[in-house]
Design a protein around this motif. Structure first.
Motif, mmCIF file in Angstrom:
data_model
loop_
_atom_site.group_PDB
_atom_site.id
_atom_site.type_symbol
_atom_site.label_atom_id
_atom_site.label_comp_id
_atom_site.label_asym_id
_atom_site.label_seq_id
_atom_site.Cartn_x
_atom_site.Cartn_y
_atom_site.Cartn_z
ATOM 1 N N PRO A 113 78.453 -22.692 -48.122
ATOM 2 C CA PRO A 113 78.965 -22.142 -49.389
ATOM 3 C C PRO A 113 79.493 -23.169 -50.377
ATOM 4 O O PRO A 113 79.819 -22.787 -51.502
ATOM 5 C CB PRO A 113 80.079 -21.199 -48.925
ATOM 6 N N ASP A 114 79.635 -24.464 -50.007
ATOM 7 C CA ASP A 114 80.047 -25.457 -50.992
ATOM 8 C C ASP A 114 79.043 -26.608 -51.071
ATOM 9 O O ASP A 114 79.375 -27.707 -51.507
ATOM 10 C CB ASP A 114 81.455 -25.985 -50.706
ATOM 11 N N SER A 115 77.786 -26.337 -50.679
ATOM 12 C CA SER A 115 76.775 -27.394 -50.586
ATOM 13 C C SER A 115 76.306 -27.900 -51.941
ATOM 14 O O SER A 115 75.754 -29.002 -52.035
ATOM 15 C CB SER A 115 75.570 -26.895 -49.780
ATOM 16 N N SER A 116 76.531 -27.128 -53.010
ATOM 17 C CA SER A 116 76.125 -27.594 -54.346
ATOM 18 C C SER A 116 77.209 -28.398 -55.037
ATOM 19 O O SER A 116 76.980 -28.928 -56.127
ATOM 20 C CB SER A 116 75.735 -26.398 -55.227
ATOM 21 N N GLY A 117 78.385 -28.462 -54.427
ATOM 22 C CA GLY A 117 79.450 -29.268 -55.007
ATOM 23 C C GLY A 117 80.819 -28.664 -54.781
ATOM 24 O O GLY A 117 80.966 -27.458 -54.529
ATOM 25 N N VAL A 118 81.848 -29.510 -54.849
ATOM 26 C CA VAL A 118 83.244 -29.080 -54.794
ATOM 27 C C VAL A 118 83.936 -29.594 -56.047
ATOM 28 O O VAL A 118 83.678 -30.711 -56.496
ATOM 29 C CB VAL A 118 83.941 -29.605 -53.523
ATOM 30 N N CYS A 119 84.808 -28.761 -56.626
ATOM 31 C CA CYS A 119 85.402 -29.136 -57.911
ATOM 32 C C CYS A 119 86.710 -28.372 -58.107
ATOM 33 O O CYS A 119 87.165 -27.637 -57.242
ATOM 34 C CB CYS A 119 84.420 -28.848 -59.053
ATOM 35 N N ASP A 120 87.314 -28.561 -59.282
ATOM 36 C CA ASP A 120 88.521 -27.846 -59.712
ATOM 37 C C ASP A 120 89.681 -27.996 -58.725
ATOM 38 O O ASP A 120 90.243 -27.000 -58.243
ATOM 39 C CB ASP A 120 88.230 -26.355 -59.921
ATOM 40 N N PRO A 121 90.091 -29.232 -58.394
ATOM 41 C CA PRO A 121 91.152 -29.404 -57.411
ATOM 42 C C PRO A 121 92.516 -28.975 -57.939
ATOM 43 O O PRO A 121 92.845 -29.158 -59.105
ATOM 44 C CB PRO A 121 91.135 -30.917 -57.151
ATOM 45 N N SER A 122 93.324 -28.399 -57.059
ATOM 46 C CA SER A 122 94.735 -28.138 -57.326
ATOM 47 C C SER A 122 95.476 -28.296 -56.022
ATOM 48 O O SER A 122 95.165 -27.605 -55.035
ATOM 49 C CB SER A 122 94.952 -26.738 -57.898
ATOM 50 N N VAL A 123 96.443 -29.199 -55.974
ATOM 51 C CA VAL A 123 97.087 -29.558 -54.722
ATOM 52 C C VAL A 123 98.575 -29.228 -54.773
ATOM 53 O O VAL A 123 99.223 -29.340 -55.817
ATOM 54 C CB VAL A 123 96.877 -31.057 -54.405
ATOM 55 N N ALA A 124 99.128 -28.764 -53.630
ATOM 56 C CA ALA A 124 100.566 -28.516 -53.495
ATOM 57 C C ALA A 124 100.959 -28.823 -52.061
ATOM 58 O O ALA A 124 100.189 -28.593 -51.118
ATOM 59 C CB ALA A 124 100.913 -27.075 -53.858
ATOM 60 N N LYS A 125 102.167 -29.328 -51.897
ATOM 61 C CA LYS A 125 102.653 -29.655 -50.561
ATOM 62 C C LYS A 125 103.451 -28.487 -50.005
ATOM 63 O O LYS A 125 104.388 -27.991 -50.628
ATOM 64 C CB LYS A 125 103.512 -30.914 -50.585
ATOM 65 N N ILE A 126 103.051 -28.043 -48.807
ATOM 66 C CA ILE A 126 103.735 -26.969 -48.091
ATOM 67 C C ILE A 126 103.993 -27.478 -46.680
ATOM 68 O O ILE A 126 103.047 -27.784 -45.945
ATOM 69 C CB ILE A 126 102.903 -25.673 -48.052
ATOM 70 N N GLY A 127 105.249 -27.594 -46.317
ATOM 71 C CA GLY A 127 105.568 -28.132 -45.004
ATOM 72 C C GLY A 127 105.134 -29.581 -44.891
ATOM 73 O O GLY A 127 105.451 -30.416 -45.743
ATOM 74 N N ALA A 128 104.375 -29.885 -43.858
ATOM 75 C CA ALA A 128 103.976 -31.274 -43.590
ATOM 76 C C ALA A 128 102.679 -31.663 -44.273
ATOM 77 O O ALA A 128 102.282 -32.833 -44.206
ATOM 78 C CB ALA A 128 103.844 -31.476 -42.077
ATOM 79 N N TYR A 129 101.997 -30.737 -44.919
ATOM 80 C CA TYR A 129 100.666 -31.025 -45.436
ATOM 81 C C TYR A 129 100.553 -30.791 -46.943
ATOM 82 O O TYR A 129 101.266 -29.957 -47.527
ATOM 83 C CB TYR A 129 99.620 -30.139 -44.736
ATOM 84 N N TYR A 130 99.623 -31.523 -47.525
ATOM 85 C CA TYR A 130 99.155 -31.245 -48.876
ATOM 86 C C TYR A 130 97.971 -30.284 -48.749
ATOM 87 O O TYR A 130 96.998 -30.571 -48.034
ATOM 88 C CB TYR A 130 98.703 -32.525 -49.583
ATOM 89 N N TYR A 131 98.070 -29.146 -49.434
ATOM 90 C CA TYR A 131 96.993 -28.160 -49.407
ATOM 91 C C TYR A 131 96.215 -28.243 -50.719
ATOM 92 O O TYR A 131 96.781 -28.111 -51.799
ATOM 93 C CB TYR A 131 97.551 -26.754 -49.172
#
Length: 689
Positions: A113-131
């Motif tokens: 389902p993401d083989s044509s590309g990945v885009c539009d990133p939005s990152v937030a830190k929750i607990g120990a990880y960046y999501y």
């Protein structure tokens, strides 16, 4: 009358006096609605493609620790699929920033389902990880996915349905409708709740930003599965255009809408684009609770036309902290297949906006407004001027900082003192100048002269003593200021001002029918224009001193009226609204667009000089038996036509021609025997449906 004497070069004075208006001016009650006003400051390009057909889009700027990062997407090689890049940034001239090397943070799969590309990133830190929430693309299918990493720069492991980094990536927001999509996520963490905003195109017709929330919890296992508890999404923003994300090759999808929480104003702020490429411009929205957004204000500062996929600088929770640096990043391009990323610092403030009269100290006049004041020179000094400084970004801005000046100047040619009215844009110089008044004219600047300024959506007209034929008019198509603060300005002379009034106003065609405003909406007196002349048009005009007519120029907003037609006669006869008529000649067939309703209930659009551009669309209504409400939502060259209380438009049409009109007059027209009756005639600059 209060005398305000100004002496000194380019002297400025904020007015804080209330001056009574004449009845013909139909002064509104002062209106104040607090909105987040964003001003983009000078900046620089964050990323410029080094390769032919190279680009970066969808920047997500993030403050993490002591560094400012930016996540973007774009191909590794021209023609390749998009991947997500993470890069630290450093300072650049004019308060901008520059990329200090890029890391491949997330790659598409070879299948799935993401083989044509990945885009539009939005990152937030929750607990120990960046999501990292992102858009995954497979052919024309676009869905929202999530990945995580212990470092903001990645690499990120995708959620595969049961674990991280294994299995086919599983979407966290998707639709089964092949004409729908989910894209452009934006993640904000507040009060132990994850706010996931994302964009959707429903039925190939409308564009919305949705919000889905999830309680995060305090345990690591809960924090790592927050996205599995996302609630059913609700509509946060109804966007006026169908395809503001149209790109240069005609692909159509919803444009990104980035949402952050601004602690200074205690508002959720959304930044997106309006209008189709290459005419797209940045647009702001704000909300007190994150659930329902209304259009806000972004001044026409440092950004480029053709802007798309903007992002607001925030920390790793999606919060713009008090005292922290503020900024925006966005992609822009003038060449198909390439795009740069621009970084500009910003200021954000919660300010009152809306219709204003009398007291204008510290208040904004809206994007379609009229300013009227009497001016007088104290002497005939050559190379001097006196005027009104308007459209200022800040109350204290001078004629060197922002806005426009409508000025009457005195200059000399040989032995004569001449006078001329000019419109000046700060930082650009004269936009337009009117006729020159010589010694044979009756314009005596040592006596009171009325200066009236009418501005809307970048179009500005200025007139002296109601002399329409000798006024000056121009449209600033290059990043116009829409609305702003007012003050007075003079150069090398002392001057006097009296009778000042400023209002958002759309008066009617006669003195007895002046319009009045309330909270940004305008309606004709008593809401009725009865029996508009057979096969004719009534233009809704501004009055200049009660004797000369000046077409009021309107732009984006909602135009509405309830239409009644007499029974009998041909069933193709019609009545409707004529809007954005550039000349207001008095004839619907010679200017603008006419949205018409026939006696048989069919709806259509006629474009002057072209003909009927939207074929008859049945509505099931009978305007000869019962009045029918028409509402036209205009955004740029897009017209959406609603009937009655319908939530969906009966017509959604965009004029893609080079002759598309964006600003002009407003009239009521019909082509029928016996005329037509219009009630509840309104124009709403807030673009409510």
């Amino acid at each position: 009358m209060r005398r305000l004497a100004l002496t000194a070069t380019a002297c400025l004075l904020l007015v804080s006096t209330t001056i009574a208006a004449s009845p013909a001016q139909a002064q509104p009650t002062p209106v104040s609605r607090d909105e987040v006003v964003i001003e983009p400051l000078a900046g620089s390009d964050l990323y410029t493609p080094a390769k032919v057909a190279g680009y970066r889009v969808s920047p997500d700027p993030v403050i993490s620790g002591a560094r400012t990062w930016v996540l973007t997407c774009g191909p590794d090689e021209p023609g390749g699929p998009d991947l997500i890049w993470a890069a630290p940034t450093g300072e650049a001239p004019n308060g901008g920033r520059v990329v200090l090397g890029e890391n491949k943070a997330l790659l598409p799969e070879t299948t799935g389902p993401d083989s044509s590309g990945v885009c539009d990133p939005s990152v937030a830190k929750i607990g120990a990880y960046y999501y990292l929430t992102y858009t995954g693309v497979s052919g024309s299918d676009r869905q929202v996915f999530v990945a995580r990493s212990s470092s903001i720069e990645g690499p990120y492991a995708k959620w595969g349905g049961t674990s991280w980094g294994t299995g086919t990536p599983q979407p966290i927001a998707r639709f089964g409708d092949p004409n729908a999509s989910a894209s452009g996520p934006s993640l904000v963490v507040r009060d132990n709740t994850a706010y996931l905003f994302f964009n959707t195109r429903v039925g190939g017709a409308t564009y919305q930003t949705l919000l889905s929330t999830s309680v995060i919890g305090t345990q690591p296992s809960d924090q790592d599965t927050w996205f599995l508890r996302l609630r059913q999404p609700v509509v946060a923003i109804e966007h006026p255009e169908s395809y503001p994300g149209l790109d240069c090759v005609g692909n159509r999808w919803p444009a990104d809408t980035d949402v952050k929480y601004d602690a200074k104003t205690s508002r959720y702020v959304a930044l997106t684009t309006d209008q189709e490429y290459p005419h797209s411009v940045l647009q702001a929205y704000d909300s007190a609770d994150g659930l329902k957004f209304t259009k806000s204000v972004i001044t026409r500062g440092d950004y480029h036309q053709g802007a798309r996929t903007p992002g607001l600088l925030a920390d790793a929770t999606g919060t713009i902290r008090v005292g922290a640096p503020t900024g925006i990043a966005y992609a822009y391009s003038s060449t198909c297949g390439q795009s740069s990323v621009r970084w500009s610092g910003t200021t954000q403030a919660l300010l009152p906006t809306g219709a204003v009269s009398g007291q204008i100290d510290g208040a904004l006049v809206g994007g379609s407004s009229t300013i009227s004041v009497n001016i007088k020179f104290d002497d005939n000094t050559v190379d001097s001027w006196i005027g009104v400084h308007f459209g200022k970004v800040h109350p204290g801005d001078t004629v060197n900082d922002s806005g426009y000046v409508a000025r009457l100047r005195i200059f000399r040619t040989f032995t004569y003192r001449l006078k001329q009215l000019c419109l000046v844009k700060v930082g650009f110089g004269d936009l337009a100048c009117g006729r020159i008044y010589d010694q044979f004219d009756q314009l005596d600047v040592l006596k009171w002269v009325n200066l009236r300024i009418v501005q809307s959506n970048g179009n500005i007209s200025a007139f002296l003593n109601g002399d329409v034929s000798h006024g000056v008019s121009t449209t600033d198509a290059d990043d116009p200021y829409l609305g702003g603060f007012i003050s007075f300005a003079t150069h090398s002379v002392s001057g006097q001002y009296s009778g000042l009034s400023a209002w958002d106003n759309v008066p009617a065609s006669s003195q007895s029918g002046d319009w009045s405003t309330s909270s940004g909406s305008w309606n004709i007196a008593s809401g009725t224009a009865t029996n508009v002349a057979t096969s004719g048009q009534t233009n809704l005009q501004d009055l200049v001193n009660g004797d000369a007519t000046l077409p009021t120029r309107l732009g984006d907003g909602t135009y509405a009226a309830t239409v009644s037609l007499p029974p009998g006669g041909t069933q193709t006869a019609w009545a409707g609204l004529n809007l954005t008529n550039p000349d207001m000649t008095g004839a619907w067939s010679t200017g603008g667009y006419t949205v018409f309703l026939r006696k048989n209930g069919n709806l259509g659009i006629y474009q002057a000089g072209v003909g009927q551009v939207v074929a008859d669309t049945p509505t099931g209504r009978n305007p000869t038996a019962a009045p029918v409400r028409l509402r036209v939502l205009k955004t740029g060259a897009n017209l959406q036509v609603y009937v009655g209380s319908s939530d969906s438009p009966f017509i959604n049409w965009t004029d893609h021609s080079s002759s598309a009109w964006g600003i002009g007059g407003f009239g009521l027209a019909n082509y029928t025997t016996g005329g037509a009756t219009f009630t509840g005639v309104t124009w709403n600059g807030d673009q409510s449906r």
